[in-house]
Design a protein around this motif. Structure first.
Motif: not given
Length: 100
Positions: A10, A12, A59, A65
């Motif tokens: 994910f 970020v 997410q 997340v």
């Protein structure tokens, strides 16, 4: 030993936020690359009901997340003989990350 592995990454930015909940198994947190949360979940199928133990990774729009192990109750609820599998999580986090 029979296992099933699920991996997700994910992207970020800024201060990241990870919310993780697990029913049975371990959670290992390690430093990772800035700007990325990497999650590896290993489901140990011989420890419970592999088909009913769910691993959710998502997410939201704010970048948070959320990772969770779920085991939905059947029609009989707690009387069901089904139990969740152990799931071991290995998570690599950026330095600026809050974990709940």
């Amino acid at each position: 030993m029979s296992t099933e592995v699920l991996e997700r990454s994910f992207p970020v930015s800024g201060k990241a936020l990870l919310k993780l909940s697990n029913i049975a198994g371990s959670v290992t947190l390690q430093p990772g690359d800035d700007g990325l949360i990497m999650v590896s979940a290993t489901k140990h199928l011989e420890t419970g009901s592999g088909s009913r133990t769910e691993i959710q990774m998502e997410q939201d729009g704010s970048g948070q997340v959320t990772v969770a192990t779920r085991h939905p109750e059947g029609l009989l609820g707690i009387l069901s003989l089904s139990r969740p599998c152990e799931v071991d999580y290995l998570v690599r986090l950026p330095r600026a990350c809050e974990v709940k």
